[in-house]
Design a protein around this motif. Structure first.
Motif, PDB file in Angstrom:
ATOM      1  N   GLU A  25      55.855  70.909  62.361  1.00  0.00           N
ATOM      2  CA  GLU A  25      55.507  71.588  63.608  1.00  0.00           C
ATOM      3  C   GLU A  25      54.041  71.417  63.988  1.00  0.00           C
ATOM      4  O   GLU A  25      53.720  71.199  65.156  1.00  0.00           O
ATOM      5  N   VAL A  65      53.607  68.124  65.736  1.00  0.00           N
ATOM      6  CA  VAL A  65      54.172  68.183  67.087  1.00  0.00           C
ATOM      7  C   VAL A  65      53.188  68.893  68.012  1.00  0.00           C
ATOM      8  O   VAL A  65      52.907  68.418  69.117  1.00  0.00           O
ATOM      9  N   ARG A 125      56.869  72.174  73.454  1.00  0.00           N
ATOM     10  CA  ARG A 125      57.731  72.004  72.287  1.00  0.00           C
ATOM     11  C   ARG A 125      59.071  72.705  72.506  1.00  0.00           C
ATOM     12  O   ARG A 125      60.132  72.150  72.237  1.00  0.00           O
TER      13      ARG A 125
END
Length: 98
Positions: free
Chosen positions: A55, A58, A73
């Motif tokens: 994460e 990202v 996201r």
């Protein structure tokens, strides 16, 4: 969650010009669904198919485009461009260069 398949449309380039600045950053997140999909497809291109991203990575990639990386996201996931399990994401949709 279904995979987002994308067929380019003639006005996609114009949509991208309107929403991305000359520096490549996203000026604003479109409110119209079809325009948002064009922008999300462009952002999905930043992720290599088959690669799993934590994460934080990202967030880092999406943060290069807009300060609200969490919203981007979430939209990528909700629209089927990316999938997730725990805190890991992978690209699962969008256009692919051939």
């Amino acid at each position: 969650m279904t995979r987002a398949t994308w067929q380019p449309r003639p006005d996609d380039a114009e949509t991208l010009r309107r929403f991305f600045g000359k520096d490549g950053r996203l000026l604003t997140i479109p409110s119209k669904h079809v325009k948002k999909l064009v922008v999300l497809n462009r952002l999905a291109q930043e992720f290599e198919p088959g690669k799993v991203y934590p994460e934080h990575e990202v967030n880092e990639i999406l943060g290069r485009f807009h300060e609200d990386h969490a919203a981007l996201r979430r939209y990528l996931y909700e629209e089927g461009f990316m999938m997730r399990e725990d805190s890991y994401y992978w690209r699962d949709g969008g256009s692919v260069e051939v």
